[in-house]
Design a protein around this motif. Structure first.
Motif, PDB file in Angstrom:
ATOM      1  N   ASN A   1     108.559 -11.911 -18.159  1.00 60.69           N
ATOM      2  CA  ASN A   1     107.628 -12.055 -18.210  1.00 60.69           C
ATOM      3  C   ASN A   1     106.522 -11.497 -17.482  1.00 60.69           C
ATOM      4  OD1 ASN A   1     108.028 -14.702 -19.234  1.00 60.69           O
ATOM      5  ND2 ASN A   1     107.953 -15.697 -16.838  1.00 60.69           N
ATOM      6  N   LEU A   2     107.412 -10.082 -17.075  1.00 59.21           N
ATOM      7  CA  LEU A   2     106.352  -8.809 -16.871  1.00 59.21           C
ATOM      8  C   LEU A   2     105.386  -8.215 -18.174  1.00 59.21           C
ATOM      9  CD1 LEU A   2     109.135  -6.739 -13.924  1.00 59.21           C
ATOM     10  CD2 LEU A   2     106.797  -8.376 -14.041  1.00 59.21           C
ATOM     11  N   PRO A   3     104.972  -7.141 -18.258  1.00 57.38           N
ATOM     12  CA  PRO A   3     103.851  -6.759 -19.266  1.00 57.38           C
ATOM     13  C   PRO A   3     105.012  -5.644 -19.577  1.00 57.38           C
ATOM     14  CG  PRO A   3     102.080  -6.862 -17.201  1.00 57.38           C
ATOM     15  CD  PRO A   3     103.838  -7.340 -16.863  1.00 57.38           C
ATOM     16  N   ASN A   4     104.466  -5.369 -20.838  1.00 63.45           N
ATOM     17  CA  ASN A   4     105.799  -3.980 -21.446  1.00 63.45           C
ATOM     18  C   ASN A   4     105.489  -3.149 -20.655  1.00 63.45           C
ATOM     19  OD1 ASN A   4     107.854  -4.186 -23.684  1.00 63.45           O
ATOM     20  ND2 ASN A   4     106.506  -2.999 -24.522  1.00 63.45           N
ATOM     21  N   ASP A   5     106.600  -2.238 -20.644  1.00 67.24           N
ATOM     22  CA  ASP A   5     106.446  -0.747 -20.330  1.00 67.24           C
ATOM     23  C   ASP A   5     105.968  -0.769 -18.381  1.00 67.24           C
ATOM     24  OD1 ASP A   5     107.125   0.407 -22.036  1.00 67.24           O
ATOM     25  OD2 ASP A   5     105.828   0.397 -22.663  1.00 67.24           O
ATOM     26  N   THR A   6     106.335  -2.256 -17.720  1.00 68.95           N
ATOM     27  CA  THR A   6     106.191  -2.332 -16.264  1.00 68.95           C
ATOM     28  C   THR A   6     106.906  -1.015 -15.902  1.00 68.95           C
ATOM     29  OG1 THR A   6     105.022  -4.274 -16.058  1.00 68.95           O
ATOM     30  CG2 THR A   6     105.965  -3.429 -14.580  1.00 68.95           C
ATOM     31  N   ILE A   7     106.447  -0.556 -14.795  1.00 69.45           N
ATOM     32  CA  ILE A   7     107.210   0.901 -13.803  1.00 69.45           C
ATOM     33  C   ILE A   7     107.470  -0.140 -13.036  1.00 69.45           C
ATOM     34  CG2 ILE A   7     107.347   2.421 -12.321  1.00 69.45           C
ATOM     35  CD1 ILE A   7     105.230   4.089 -14.269  1.00 69.45           C
ATOM     36  N   ILE A   8     108.882  -1.101 -12.827  1.00 75.78           N
ATOM     37  CA  ILE A   8     109.700  -1.518 -11.390  1.00 75.78           C
ATOM     38  C   ILE A   8     109.924  -0.015 -10.478  1.00 75.78           C
ATOM     39  CG2 ILE A   8     112.123  -2.234 -10.787  1.00 75.78           C
ATOM     40  CD1 ILE A   8     112.047  -3.119 -13.731  1.00 75.78           C
ATOM     41  N   THR A   9     110.769   1.062 -10.668  1.00 76.80           N
ATOM     42  CA  THR A   9     110.745   1.587  -9.486  1.00 76.80           C
ATOM     43  C   THR A   9     110.705   3.357 -10.445  1.00 76.80           C
ATOM     44  OG1 THR A   9     112.359   2.437  -7.618  1.00 76.80           O
ATOM     45  CG2 THR A   9     113.285   2.259  -9.356  1.00 76.80           C
ATOM     46  N   THR A  10     110.292   4.162  -9.417  1.00 78.67           N
ATOM     47  CA  THR A  10     110.443   5.767  -9.693  1.00 78.67           C
ATOM     48  C   THR A  10     112.038   6.603  -9.200  1.00 78.67           C
ATOM     49  OG1 THR A  10     108.344   5.079  -9.821  1.00 78.67           O
ATOM     50  CG2 THR A  10     109.367   8.457 -10.162  1.00 78.67           C
ATOM     51  N   VAL A  11     112.556   7.135  -9.909  1.00 77.22           N
ATOM     52  CA  VAL A  11     113.494   8.217  -8.999  1.00 77.22           C
ATOM     53  C   VAL A  11     113.353   9.453  -9.460  1.00 77.22           C
ATOM     54  CG1 VAL A  11     116.422   8.484  -8.869  1.00 77.22           C
ATOM     55  CG2 VAL A  11     115.387   6.597 -10.011  1.00 77.22           C
ATOM     56  N   LYS A  12     112.881  10.221  -8.485  1.00 78.40           N
ATOM     57  CA  LYS A  12     112.792  11.303  -7.716  1.00 78.40           C
ATOM     58  C   LYS A  12     113.724  12.608  -8.081  1.00 78.40           C
ATOM     59  CE  LYS A  12     108.433  10.941  -5.764  1.00 78.40           C
ATOM     60  NZ  LYS A  12     107.702  10.660  -6.589  1.00 78.40           N
ATOM     61  N   PRO A  13     113.351  13.780  -8.703  1.00 78.59           N
ATOM     62  CA  PRO A  13     114.555  14.781  -8.692  1.00 78.59           C
ATOM     63  C   PRO A  13     115.331  15.416  -7.343  1.00 78.59           C
ATOM     64  CG  PRO A  13     112.833  15.598  -9.909  1.00 78.59           C
ATOM     65  CD  PRO A  13     112.154  14.363  -9.532  1.00 78.59           C
ATOM     66  N   THR A  14     116.349  15.209  -7.209  1.00 81.49           N
ATOM     67  CA  THR A  14     117.578  16.063  -5.415  1.00 81.49           C
ATOM     68  C   THR A  14     117.816  16.506  -5.654  1.00 81.49           C
ATOM     69  OG1 THR A  14     118.859  13.899  -5.042  1.00 81.49           O
ATOM     70  CG2 THR A  14     116.376  13.183  -4.278  1.00 81.49           C
ATOM     71  N   ARG A  15     118.618  17.131  -4.368  1.00 77.84           N
ATOM     72  CA  ARG A  15     119.666  17.818  -4.189  1.00 77.84           C
ATOM     73  C   ARG A  15     120.858  17.507  -5.163  1.00 77.84           C
ATOM     74  NH1 ARG A  15     118.203  23.352  -1.890  1.00 77.84           N
ATOM     75  NH2 ARG A  15     116.183  22.738  -0.538  1.00 77.84           N
ATOM     76  N   THR A  16     120.719  16.644  -4.959  1.00 77.33           N
ATOM     77  CA  THR A  16     121.888  15.323  -4.825  1.00 77.33           C
ATOM     78  C   THR A  16     122.025  14.905  -6.327  1.00 77.33           C
ATOM     79  OG1 THR A  16     120.866  13.467  -3.816  1.00 77.33           O
ATOM     80  CG2 THR A  16     122.452  15.318  -3.059  1.00 77.33           C
ATOM     81  N   ASN A  17     121.294  14.814  -7.239  1.00 75.89           N
ATOM     82  CA  ASN A  17     121.234  14.316  -8.421  1.00 75.89           C
ATOM     83  C   ASN A  17     120.708  15.381  -9.779  1.00 75.89           C
ATOM     84  OD1 ASN A  17     117.785  14.351  -8.960  1.00 75.89           O
ATOM     85  ND2 ASN A  17     118.093  12.167  -8.294  1.00 75.89           N
ATOM     86  N   CYS A  18     120.836  15.127 -10.898  1.00 76.96           N
ATOM     87  CA  CYS A  18     120.415  16.541 -11.827  1.00 76.96           C
ATOM     88  C   CYS A  18     119.084  15.676 -12.129  1.00 76.96           C
ATOM     89  CB  CYS A  18     121.287  16.184 -12.808  1.00 76.96           C
ATOM     90  SG  CYS A  18     123.256  17.310 -12.087  1.00 76.96           S
ATOM     91  N   LEU A  19     118.255  15.294 -11.876  1.00 75.56           N
ATOM     92  CA  LEU A  19     117.452  14.809 -12.909  1.00 75.56           C
ATOM     93  C   LEU A  19     116.113  16.111 -13.126  1.00 75.56           C
ATOM     94  CD1 LEU A  19     115.746  11.463 -11.163  1.00 75.56           C
ATOM     95  CD2 LEU A  19     116.752  12.290 -13.427  1.00 75.56           C
ATOM     96  N   ALA A  20     116.208  16.351 -14.082  1.00 77.31           N
ATOM     97  CA  ALA A  20     115.075  17.761 -14.333  1.00 77.31           C
ATOM     98  C   ALA A  20     113.404  17.400 -13.868  1.00 77.31           C
ATOM     99  CB  ALA A  20     114.752  18.243 -15.803  1.00 77.31           C
ATOM    100  N   GLU A  21     112.684  16.028 -14.181  1.00 75.57           N
ATOM    101  CA  GLU A  21     112.149  15.547 -14.305  1.00 75.57           C
ATOM    102  C   GLU A  21     111.992  14.077 -13.460  1.00 75.57           C
ATOM    103  OE1 GLU A  21     111.091  13.989 -18.520  1.00 75.57           O
ATOM    104  OE2 GLU A  21     110.480  16.371 -17.530  1.00 75.57           O
ATOM    105  N   GLU A  22     110.585  13.484 -12.452  1.00 78.85           N
ATOM    106  CA  GLU A  22     111.020  11.637 -12.090  1.00 78.85           C
ATOM    107  C   GLU A  22     111.395  11.509 -13.290  1.00 78.85           C
ATOM    108  OE1 GLU A  22     106.671  10.506 -11.203  1.00 78.85           O
ATOM    109  OE2 GLU A  22     107.012  11.415  -9.521  1.00 78.85           O
ATOM    110  N   SER A  23     112.237   9.562 -13.351  1.00 73.96           N
ATOM    111  CA  SER A  23     112.810   9.217 -14.104  1.00 73.96           C
ATOM    112  C   SER A  23     111.960   7.924 -13.417  1.00 73.96           C
ATOM    113  CB  SER A  23     114.621   9.044 -14.133  1.00 73.96           C
ATOM    114  OG  SER A  23     114.894   8.261 -15.202  1.00 73.96           O
ATOM    115  N   HIS A  24     111.631   6.650 -14.860  1.00 75.59           N
ATOM    116  CA  HIS A  24     111.384   5.984 -13.954  1.00 75.59           C
ATOM    117  C   HIS A  24     112.126   4.691 -14.839  1.00 75.59           C
ATOM    118  CE1 HIS A  24     107.121   6.994 -13.141  1.00 75.59           C
ATOM    119  NE2 HIS A  24     107.315   7.776 -14.097  1.00 75.59           N
ATOM    120  N   VAL A  25     112.436   3.533 -14.101  1.00 79.06           N
ATOM    121  CA  VAL A  25     112.832   2.501 -14.758  1.00 79.06           C
ATOM    122  C   VAL A  25     111.142   1.212 -14.690  1.00 79.06           C
ATOM    123  CG1 VAL A  25     114.933   0.113 -14.010  1.00 79.06           C
ATOM    124  CG2 VAL A  25     114.778   2.873 -12.756  1.00 79.06           C
ATOM    125  N   THR A  26     112.158   0.405 -15.873  1.00 85.94           N
ATOM    126  CA  THR A  26     110.775  -0.097 -16.609  1.00 85.94           C
ATOM    127  C   THR A  26     111.297  -1.237 -17.082  1.00 85.94           C
ATOM    128  OG1 THR A  26     110.994   1.129 -18.582  1.00 85.94           O
ATOM    129  CG2 THR A  26     109.057   1.964 -17.221  1.00 85.94           C
TER     130      THR A  26
END
Length: 87
Positions: free
Chosen positions: A25-50
């Motif tokens: 029952n959350l509104p569509n596209d609600t951001i639950i958490t944000t994962v930031k790029p770090t030295r221990t992951n290969c993220l090129a940019e912030e990633s949102h869990v929605t």
């Protein structure tokens, strides 16, 4: 001879923690958490869990390692299957 594809690493814990919250029952596209790029992951940019279309979803752009260059875009979606044990 084929070129080496490379590989990428990411932490799935934030996604699984959001699934375990049993949100609804959350509104569509609600951001639950944000994962930031770090030295221990290969993220090129912030990633949102929605919360999107009644599911936990995470979009990621991963920078490939062990290769000259490259990125890959992936999308994780949690789908509850009736009768499964789940998490």
């Amino acid at each position: 001879m084929d070129d080496k594809m490379g590989d990428a690493v990411f932490d799935i814990q934030p996604f699984l923690e959001a699934v375990r919250m049993r949100l609804g029952n959350l509104p569509n596209d609600t951001i639950i958490t944000t994962v930031k790029p770090t030295r221990t992951n290969c993220l090129a940019e912030e990633s949102h869990v929605t919360w999107t279309d009644g599911k936990v979803v995470q979009h990621m752009v991963l920078r490939l390692q062990n290769v000259e260059c490259g990125e890959i875009e992936i999308k994780l979606s949690w789908i509850d299957i009736p009768g499964s044990r789940g998490l």
